[in-house]
Scaffold this active site. Structure first.
Site, PDB file in Angstrom:
ATOM      1  CB  VAL A 284      46.367  27.375  52.750  1.00  0.00           C
ATOM      2  CG1 VAL A 284      47.576  27.361  51.825  1.00  0.00           C
ATOM      3  CG2 VAL A 284      46.323  28.663  53.541  1.00  0.00           C
ATOM      4  CB  ALA A 285      44.798  22.379  51.559  1.00  0.00           C
ATOM      5  CD  GLU A 289      47.075  28.847  47.339  1.00  0.00           C
ATOM      6  OE1 GLU A 289      47.153  27.767  46.726  1.00  0.00           O
ATOM      7  OE2 GLU A 289      46.640  28.930  48.504  1.00  0.00           O
ATOM      8  CG  ASP A 331      34.994  38.777   2.503  1.00  0.00           C
ATOM      9  OD1 ASP A 331      33.786  38.707   2.726  1.00  0.00           O
ATOM     10  OD2 ASP A 331      35.706  39.757   2.765  1.00  0.00           O
ATOM     11  CG  ASP A 651      36.830  43.628   2.624  1.00  0.00           C
ATOM     12  OD1 ASP A 651      35.616  43.876   2.758  1.00  0.00           O
ATOM     13  OD2 ASP A 651      37.302  43.145   1.589  1.00  0.00           O
ATOM     14  CG  ASN A 717      44.370  22.763  44.814  1.00  0.00           C
ATOM     15  OD1 ASN A 717      44.597  22.986  43.630  1.00  0.00           O
ATOM     16  ND2 ASN A 717      44.888  23.478  45.794  1.00  0.00           N
ATOM     17  CD  GLU A 720      47.872  20.499  48.210  1.00  0.00           C
ATOM     18  OE1 GLU A 720      47.259  21.572  48.421  1.00  0.00           O
ATOM     19  OE2 GLU A 720      48.740  20.385  47.329  1.00  0.00           O
ATOM     20  CG  ASN A 745      48.364  24.610  46.841  1.00  0.00           C
ATOM     21  OD1 ASN A 745      48.487  23.403  46.627  1.00  0.00           O
ATOM     22  ND2 ASN A 745      47.417  25.118  47.598  1.00  0.00           N
TER      23      ASN A 745
HETATM   24 MG    MG Z   1      35.528  42.597  -2.280  1.00  0.00          MG
END
Ligand code: MG
Ligand code: ADP
Length: 912
Positions: A284-285, A289, A331, A651, A717, A720, A745
């Site tokens: 878990v440590a 989470e 462009d 475009d 973490n 821990e 956590n």
């Molecule tokens: Mg154009």
């Protein structure tokens, strides 16, 4: 007549279709009737199913490796007989999944909402005038106008079609575009062969068309296959994927550590349930989470900020990729320039007119045309060969290049509407960016007597020997247009287009281009007999060149600064345009995009190069001119092979492949076609280059902030795990129980991390080179910082606790738990920057962090002060001495972080 004997729409002539649907193919529906139909039949949408599919997100929460791990821990606790703890762990699992679900769901909803803003529009004719409306408001019977690149909003019977080709892959799977036409077909024609119909969800690849809508929403053919199409999959971003990998690795590492710890314990003869509890706690440590949910939320918040700066993010991964962009291909027209075209020069063989400012008269106006038939034809041709129209209130609508041509003809007293009355348009070959020109065909009056005097003058004497004929006008890029011409109109006389005249025309165009002027050539041809007009492929040949129209399009003032910002940020701006190379370089120079002597690479240059040579060219070129959309695709590829992360604007329909290929495909919000928008990762709402640069800046900030809290969370973490291993090694009981670790956590790490999402940009984000794609999540010095900090946190919290334990202080575990929490909270202020000291950042400059930390502190204190909470978490009451110690540890940790910053800053300073 029974229902099934009514011929299908494609087998009827358009007039009948319109009649049956109660509409008029020219006037369209009346606005009130359209409203009424919308109310009855509902909006033109597929079933409003939630595209985000919440249950999937929820399920994903429960299959995440760390949730499984937690659940395992819960089962173990239960097996060890600690039922309350097991229950709380399961509650945490469910809560955590629920919170993760809520956050991710909200993030994805936000993304879906953003995408919706890019909703397609449709041009409908109602009550005789055209209107832009959202496609969802189109009703059966609406007359819809479609241009190249438009998505077809509903099923429809074509009323007119010019060179129309439609991509029906979405519907039929056929990837080759289908030619469409208007005549009625055999009733039995299968869907794929109904060339007189177009269908919702498909798009026009080329041409122009008008249709009468026959079905909308779920009644359209698309509705039947809608289930297949709704795969707007959200997908995990590369960052999220790497995070998944990181978490999986951490779980593996935790597993290894568990084995070692259990082995050591077993060797010492510890009972099995202690061993198991240790295993659960270490696991878990090790797992962060709160991390995945926080990352997702940060990305979504980043997308929201970009949207406020006019960049609509369509795919979440774009947020992080933007921060790594090294090249922006843009462009010219409308993006770097204002797209406000004004004709300033008219040039015919041998004479050049520089027009005075609009508003002043000078040598402009009907009088100026007297005795100048070529000038008159040039102006009339430019106006007639354009799709620009004048709305009821007098404003010009359409492509700025074309409105400029109509406007200048107006100035000479040749209004387009009047010209069209005399020679209406009967055919056309639409503009495409491959040919770079367009042609319109016009009918001459059949009765010579009906030809007004001004037209006979307009056409010159010899043209009018053939009344009732046809007239074509072609306009476009001069280089290509010259190849279609074999004569030149010189003061009303047709002269063969020889080498010297060709040279003269090209030289005149080049001179104008050097001045930054956009040049269009205009040519014409007369066919005495309507039947002589050749098919589309040959209509642009044997033309007579009338002259050139030159227009200016001023640079956007803010772009100059944006380009300077790019430079400082190590991002290379590149101009890619269909325009003349000299026009392009003149504007590029004006914008500071290139220096004095720079030249442009042209599409013709690119054609001669293989991919390797092109990559070489791409490394040094900043301006590409006269390129086709295909060239764009090659340029992106070449840049990517050189290791660039490319953002590319587009475009048109043909831009879609390049937009897909680019790392960030950017569609124009204003001038962009639906097809381009569909292919893009981001839509530029104001078409402005400066907004792209702003989005890149935001992308960098998001990535920076994610790195910051990842570092913060992981050093927690690390500490821990170290403590959980150290404890048993020092013959202590388990230093922290699983519930305490979960609290640290989820709450102590998670809440402040959310505040990092709004951490303002660090100074200089746009003054350093881009972070490479896939760079370490931990930052430049990878693990070093993480380990220093994890070690500092371990030592600072564990050593005093160990002393307390040895002194038989009952509260040692509570002190450890609380001091880790306080230290991490204090540390989160220091982690806000890797360079800038907190004193300079200002403690209160991230207000949300202050609030989050304060709230967490209060919760933390309540845990210890309130008896029931204390019992649940196995805590002891604390004395004021304990509290003082805890606060001291927290400040010491912050001091270590600040010192580490100062030392590495000095090291960087001496190194350079
Ligand atoms: Mg154009
Ligand atoms: P840009 O990259 O500036 O957007 P375009 O693709 O719009 O360039 O235009 C490329 C060339 O095509 C122009 O230089 C012009 O010669 C020609 N052109 C542009 N628009 C039109 C039009 N509406 N009709 C005819 N020719 C056009």
């Amino acid at each position: 007549m029974s229902e099934d004997r009514v011929p299908p729409w494609h087998a009827l002539v358009p007039e009948t279709v319109a009649e049956r649907l109660g509409t008029d193919p020219v006037r369209g529906l009346e606005a009130t009737e359209a409203q009424r139909r919308l109310k009855i039949h509902g909006p033109n949408e597929l079933d409003p199913d939630d595209p985000v599919r919440p249950w999937r997100i929820l399920l994903a929460q429960f299959t995440a490796p760390m949730v499984l791990l937690l659940a395992g821990a819960g089962v173990l606790s239960a097996a060890l007989g600690d039922v309350p703890e097991a229950l709380v762990i399961f509650l945490v699992v469910v809560l955590n999944a629920w919170i993760g679900f809520r956050q991710e769901h909200r993030a994805e909803r936000a993304m879906a909402a953003l995408q919706e803003m890019a909703t397609p529009m449709a041009t409908v004719v109602r009550g005789g005038t055209s209107h832009e409306i959202p496609a969802r408001e189109v009703v059966t019977g609406d007359v819809v106008q479609l241009g190249a690149g438009a998505r077809v909003p509903g099923d429809g019977r074509l009323v007119s079609a010019h060179a129309v080709r439609v991509d029906e892959a979405a519907l039929t799977g056929e990837s080759v575009p289908v030619d469409k036409q208007v005549s009625a077909l055999h009733p039995g024609a299968p869907l794929a062969e109904r060339t007189s119909m177009v269908y919702a969800g498909t798009s026009l690849v080329a041409g122009r068309a008008t249709m009468v809508t026959t079905a909308t929403g779920m009644e359209a053919e698309l509705g039947r296959v809608a289930g297949l199409l709704r795969d707007a999959e959200v997908g995990r971003t590369p960052l999220q994927q790497r995070l998944d990998v990181l978490v999986r690795r951490l779980a593996l590492a935790a597993g290894a550590i568990v084995v070692v710890v259990m082995g050591l314990g077993a060797a010492r003869g510890e009972p099995i349930d202690t061993l198991l509890l240790t295993a659960v706690s270490v696991a878990v440590a090790a797992i962060p989470e709160s991390l995945p949910a926080v990352v997702t939320v940060t990305l979504a918040l980043g997308a929201g900020r970009m949207q406020r700066r006019r960049s609509l993010i369509r795919r979440l991964y774009a947020v992080e990729t933007l921060g790594s962009v090294t090249t922006i291909c843009s462009d010219k027209t409308g993006t770097l320039t204002q797209n406000e075209m004004t004709v300033v020069v008219l040039d015919m063989a041998g004479e050049r007119h520089d027009l005075p400012e609009p508003g002043s008269n000078g040598d402009v106006g009907p009088a100026a045309l007297r005795g100048r038939p070529t000038l008159r034809l040039l102006l009339a041709g430019g106006a007639l060969c354009s799709d620009a129209t004048r709305s009821d209130d007098g404003t010009l609508l359409g492509d700025p290049t074309e409105t400029a041509l109509v406007a200048v003809a107006d100035r000479y007293g040749l209004p387009k509407a009047q010209l069209e009355e005399v020679t209406p348009r009967v055919g056309e070959l639409p503009f495409d960016s491959e040919r770079k020109r367009m042609t319109t065909v016009h009918a001459l009056p059949t009765d010579t007597a009906a030809v007004p005097g001004w037209l006979s003058e307009l056409l010159g004497v010899e043209h009018l020997t053939a009344p009732g004929g046809r007239l074509t006008f072609t306009k476009g890029a001069l280089d290509g247009l010259l190849a279609c011409c074999d004569t030149v109109d010189v003061g009303g006389e047709l002269v063969e287009l020889d080498e010297s005249l060709r040279e003269r025309a090209l030289a005149a165009a080049a001179q104008l281009a050097r001045e930054g002027v956009r040049v269009l050539g205009v040519a014409m041809r007369v066919y005495p007999d309507p039947l002589q007009v050749p098919d589309d492929e040959h209509v642009e040949s044997g033309l007579t060149l009338l002259g050139l129209e030159g227009m200016t399009d001023p640079a956007r003032p803010e772009v100059r600064d944006a380009i300077a910002v790019c430079r400082a940020a190590g991002v290379k701006p590149i101009m890619i345009t269909g325009d003349h190379p000299l026009t392009a370089t003149a504007i590029a120079r004006d914008l500071g995009l290139v220096g004095g002597g720079a030249t442009a690479a042209t599409g013709a240059d690119l054609e001669r190069l293989d991919d390797a040579a092109l990559a070489q060219l791409a490394a040094t070129t900043s301006v590409y001119a006269r390129v086709s959309p295909e060239d764009k695709l090659r340029i992106v590829g070449a840049l990517q092979r050189e290791g660039e992360v490319v953002a590319m604007t587009g475009d048109g329909v043909n831009d879609a492949p390049a937009l897909k290929q680019a790392d960030i495909g950017i569609a124009m919000g204003i001038t962009g076609t639906d097809v381009a928008k569909d292919a893009s990762d981001m839509v530029l709402q104001d078409d402005n280059f400066a907004s792209i640069v702003a989005a890149v800046g935001e992308g960098r900030v998001v990535f920076d902030n994610i790195r910051k809290f990842i570092r913060n969370i992981l050093s927690g973490n690390l500490a821990e795990v170290a403590i959980m291993v150290l404890g048993p090694l020092m013959a202590m009981p388990l230093p922290l129980v699983p519930l305490q670790i979960l609290w640290l956590n989820l709450v102590t790490d998670g809440l402040p991390a959310m505040a990092f999402a709004v951490e303002p940009a660090e100074r200089g984000v746009m003054e350093r080179p881009p972070t490479p794609l896939g760079a370490s999540l931990l930052g430049r010095d990878r693990g070093r910082r993480l380990i220093t900090r994890g070690a500092a946190l371990t030592v600072l919290t564990f050593v005093p606790t160990f002393v307390l334990w040895q002194a038989d202080d009952e509260a040692w575990q509570t002190v450890l738990f609380t001091s880790i929490a306080f230290a991490e909270l204090a540390g989160s202020f220091g982690m806000r920057s890797e360079r800038v000291p907190l004193a300079r950042l200002g403690v209160f400059s991230n207000r949300l962090l202050v609030v989050a930390v304060a709230a967490t502190l209060v919760l933390q204190v309540l845990l210890v002060v309130l008896a029931p909470a204390r019992d649940l978490l196995d805590l002891e009451p604390l004395t004021s001495g304990h509290w003082l110690l805890i606060v001291a540890i927290a400040f010491a940790y912050l001091a270590v972080i600040e010192a580490d910053k100062a030392i590495s800053a000095r090291r960087r300073y001496t190194a350079s």
